[in-house]
Motif scaffolding. Structure first.
Motif, PDB file in Angstrom:
ATOM      1  N   MET A  53       0.830  -1.203   0.000  1.00 57.23           N
ATOM      2  CA  MET A  53       0.000   0.000   0.000  1.00 57.23           C
ATOM      3  C   MET A  53       0.864   1.253   0.000  1.00 57.23           C
ATOM      4  O   MET A  53       1.979   1.252   0.510  1.00 57.23           O
ATOM      5  CB  MET A  53      -0.912   0.010   1.236  1.00 57.23           C
ATOM      6  CG  MET A  53      -2.038  -1.004   1.186  1.00 57.23           C
ATOM      7  SD  MET A  53      -3.105  -0.911   2.657  1.00 57.23           S
ATOM      8  CE  MET A  53      -2.275  -2.088   3.721  1.00 57.23           C
ATOM      9  N   ARG A  66      -3.441   2.823   1.152  1.00 59.78           N
ATOM     10  CA  ARG A  66      -4.270   2.652  -0.050  1.00 59.78           C
ATOM     11  C   ARG A  66      -3.707   1.535  -0.918  1.00 59.78           C
ATOM     12  O   ARG A  66      -2.527   1.555  -1.298  1.00 59.78           O
ATOM     13  CB  ARG A  66      -4.337   3.946  -0.852  1.00 59.78           C
ATOM     14  CG  ARG A  66      -5.217   3.848  -2.108  1.00 59.78           C
ATOM     15  CD  ARG A  66      -5.272   5.171  -2.850  1.00 59.78           C
ATOM     16  NE  ARG A  66      -6.014   5.064  -4.107  1.00 59.78           N
ATOM     17  CZ  ARG A  66      -7.315   5.317  -4.251  1.00 59.78           C
ATOM     18  NH1 ARG A  66      -8.026   5.709  -3.200  1.00 59.78           N
ATOM     19  NH2 ARG A  66      -7.914   5.192  -5.440  1.00 59.78           N
ATOM     20  N   GLU A  68      -4.228   0.165  -4.478  1.00 60.88           N
ATOM     21  CA  GLU A  68      -4.845   0.661  -5.701  1.00 60.88           C
ATOM     22  C   GLU A  68      -5.696  -0.400  -6.397  1.00 60.88           C
ATOM     23  O   GLU A  68      -5.431  -1.590  -6.299  1.00 60.88           O
ATOM     24  CB  GLU A  68      -3.774   1.164  -6.676  1.00 60.88           C
ATOM     25  CG  GLU A  68      -3.062   2.427  -6.223  1.00 60.88           C
ATOM     26  CD  GLU A  68      -3.964   3.656  -6.199  1.00 60.88           C
ATOM     27  OE1 GLU A  68      -5.101   3.585  -6.702  1.00 60.88           O
ATOM     28  OE2 GLU A  68      -3.524   4.682  -5.652  1.00 60.88           O
ATOM     29  N   VAL A  76     -13.367   3.966  -3.875  1.00 61.96           N
ATOM     30  CA  VAL A  76     -12.691   3.258  -2.794  1.00 61.96           C
ATOM     31  C   VAL A  76     -13.666   2.563  -1.856  1.00 61.96           C
ATOM     32  O   VAL A  76     -14.717   3.093  -1.517  1.00 61.96           O
ATOM     33  CB  VAL A  76     -11.780   4.239  -2.011  1.00 61.96           C
ATOM     34  CG1 VAL A  76     -12.590   5.334  -1.335  1.00 61.96           C
ATOM     35  CG2 VAL A  76     -10.920   3.512  -1.000  1.00 61.96           C
ATOM     36  N   LEU A  78     -13.708   1.565   1.858  1.00 62.30           N
ATOM     37  CA  LEU A  78     -12.999   1.914   3.086  1.00 62.30           C
ATOM     38  C   LEU A  78     -13.180   0.837   4.147  1.00 62.30           C
ATOM     39  O   LEU A  78     -14.252   0.244   4.272  1.00 62.30           O
ATOM     40  CB  LEU A  78     -13.515   3.241   3.660  1.00 62.30           C
ATOM     41  CG  LEU A  78     -13.334   4.504   2.825  1.00 62.30           C
ATOM     42  CD1 LEU A  78     -13.919   5.704   3.567  1.00 62.30           C
ATOM     43  CD2 LEU A  78     -11.863   4.744   2.509  1.00 62.30           C
ATOM     44  N   ALA A 118     -10.407   0.608  -5.397  1.00 62.66           N
ATOM     45  CA  ALA A 118      -9.291   0.677  -4.457  1.00 62.66           C
ATOM     46  C   ALA A 118      -9.796   0.293  -3.066  1.00 62.66           C
ATOM     47  O   ALA A 118     -10.994   0.360  -2.772  1.00 62.66           O
ATOM     48  CB  ALA A 118      -8.706   2.071  -4.447  1.00 62.66           C
ATOM     49  N   GLU A 120      -8.903   1.246   0.963  1.00 59.10           N
ATOM     50  CA  GLU A 120      -8.119   2.042   1.902  1.00 59.10           C
ATOM     51  C   GLU A 120      -8.385   1.550   3.315  1.00 59.10           C
ATOM     52  O   GLU A 120      -9.543   1.405   3.728  1.00 59.10           O
ATOM     53  CB  GLU A 120      -8.430   3.537   1.775  1.00 59.10           C
ATOM     54  CG  GLU A 120      -7.910   4.126   0.466  1.00 59.10           C
ATOM     55  CD  GLU A 120      -7.875   5.636   0.452  1.00 59.10           C
ATOM     56  OE1 GLU A 120      -8.175   6.259   1.490  1.00 59.10           O
ATOM     57  OE2 GLU A 120      -7.533   6.202  -0.612  1.00 59.10           O
ATOM     58  N   TYR A 180     -13.397  12.800   3.235  1.00 55.78           N
ATOM     59  CA  TYR A 180     -13.581  12.072   1.977  1.00 55.78           C
ATOM     60  C   TYR A 180     -14.759  12.650   1.200  1.00 55.78           C
ATOM     61  O   TYR A 180     -15.781  13.041   1.791  1.00 55.78           O
ATOM     62  CB  TYR A 180     -13.852  10.597   2.248  1.00 55.78           C
ATOM     63  CG  TYR A 180     -12.624   9.779   2.558  1.00 55.78           C
ATOM     64  CD1 TYR A 180     -12.013   8.987   1.584  1.00 55.78           C
ATOM     65  CD2 TYR A 180     -12.068   9.793   3.832  1.00 55.78           C
ATOM     66  CE1 TYR A 180     -10.885   8.228   1.872  1.00 55.78           C
ATOM     67  CE2 TYR A 180     -10.938   9.041   4.133  1.00 55.78           C
ATOM     68  CZ  TYR A 180     -10.351   8.263   3.143  1.00 55.78           C
ATOM     69  OH  TYR A 180      -9.241   7.520   3.431  1.00 55.78           O
TER      70      TYR A 180
END
Length: 413
Positions: A53, A66, A68, A76, A78, A118, A120, A180
């Motif tokens: 990450m 993160r 990708e 993303v 989360l 992605a 995160e 975000y």
């Protein structure tokens, strides 16, 4: 050893290593932006980078890794939890929800597996509220709901939060940039130990959380009339402690037998009390929680009404101060369903249950649908205590379920 068991062992080893970052000798205490907190943040960042990450810190001190997606700047998913602790804490509350997804991502990275989105992993810098008596600081920053008035709160050394942040290299004026964008977030999912005995008592390793209970808390002072324990007849007493005791039993009765509803008198004190004195003053707390707000509010109203009747009958006055109120946060049905499918595919019986504790997911719900996976606690469900335990096998199982969830994740948009 299979890959799941590798992940389970890794998670448990990391939890032990992370617990070495503590402010207190012989116990785990890690509060916001202390040296121990900074050391834990550096360690999490190292594990995230080793897992493949990219890592950044935001203005609140959150550690964000993160992984990708298949295309750059993908939306993303989360996940994460908090890495601050209460005083004399257990190793897994909060920390599990950071370490487990890092271990899963490390395996996907070894396999060269990427997703249309992605991922995160957020290590929220502050959830417990120990140092500044303000909770969910990290997740509120990510949700764009950070209350700037808390920056003026002071710790036990008289330092303001703003000063402490500046000394640690964070600028409170940049907090807005930690938020975000809602359109970029597909969902937030949090893995967390149950902090209770339900899964343990039913011999289940994991469960799907239906909602995070709302809570109402009061601080109450009962004032009666002190008197000699030998000379004041029972019929003439204005006993503040017994008034508090009757209220406590009333709360216990009102909150029993209704699923998801709980009521607690967690503190009860008789200031300057003595064995031979009828108490003239008592101070106590009330905490009422429920999976849904209507159930909680109905219980609160009934309790308040009963308190007035009890105090009038006993001729004891009550000073009632509401100290906290938070609405319940339902977990999104579509995410619950995908967790349920991952659990069933792992061959585990399905169990839905509410969370009576607060979590970072409560704050992130302001910008995204949320869901939670509970993992079994040992020791009768003890948490916020050094006797908090979980097993390698349950870490393995939870990692398997989380991996299935992500690998089959279907966004709603």
């Amino acid at each position: 050893m299979n890959q799941a068991s590798n992940k389970g062992a890794t998670i448990m080893r990391w939890a032990d290593d992370l617990a070495s970052h503590s402010e207190a000798e012989g116990m785990l205490t890690r509060t916001y932006l202390t040296a121990a907190h900074s050391g834990a943040a550096e360690q999490l960042g190292q594990w995230m980078r080793e897992a493949g990450m990219s890592v950044r810190r935001d203005a609140a001190g959150n550690v964000i890794g993160r992984y990708e997606g298949q295309v750059a700047d993908a939306p993303v998913l989360l996940t994460g939890s908090h890495f601050d602790t209460v005083r004399d804490a257990g190793k897994y509350d909060g920390n599990l929800g950071i370490l487990l997804p890092i271990a899963c991502i490390a395996e996907w990275n070894r396999q060269g597996k990427r997703f249309p989105f992605a991922i995160e992993v957020i290590g929220f810098a502050e959830e417990e509220g120990v140092r500044f008596k303000a909770t969910l600081l990290g997740s509120r920053a990510c949700a764009g709901t950070f209350d700037n008035s808390v920056l003026d709160k002071v710790d036990d050394q008289g330092q303001t939060m703003r000063q402490v942040m500046h000394a640690a290299g964070f600028n409170s004026q940049d907090l807005e940039r930690a938020a975000y964008a809602r359109e970029k977030v597909l969902a937030f999912v949090e893995v967390h130990i149950e902090q209770g005995p339900v899964l343990l008592d039913e011999s289940l390793p994991v469960g799907v959380v239906t909602a995070i209970s709302g809570a109402t808390r009061f601080l109450v002072q009962a004032t009666g009339l002190a008197g000699h324990a030998g000379t004041v007849p029972m019929t003439l007493r204005r006993d503040a402690a017994m008034t508090a005791a009757e209220i406590g039993l009333t709360i216990e009765k009102r909150c029993s037998g209704i699923p998801g509803l709980v009521g607690t008198v967690g503190q009860l004190a008789v200031p300057n009390g003595a064995a031979n004195v009828v108490p003239g003053k008592a101070v106590f707390t009330i905490d009422i929680r429920a999976e849904t707000d209507d159930v909680r509010e109905a219980a609160v109203n009934d309790v308040l009404q009963a308190m007035q009747e009890i105090s009038a009958r006993r001729r004891v006055s009550l000073d009632i101060n509401k100290t906290h109120e938070a609405s319940s946060v339902p977990c999104a049905g579509w995410l619950q369903q995908q967790f349920a499918e991952a659990i069933t595919a792992s061959g585990i019986p399905l169990r839905y249950l509410p969370s009576g504790a607060g979590h970072d997911a409560m704050a992130i719900a302001a910008i995204a649908d949320v869901a939670m996976l509970f993992v079994r606690c040992g020791n009768g469900g003890i948490s916020h205590h050094p006797d908090e335990i979980m097993t390698v096998d349950d870490a393995e199982t939870a990692a398997e379920v989380f991996s299935r969830f992500v690998e089959h994740f279907k966004p709603q948009h």
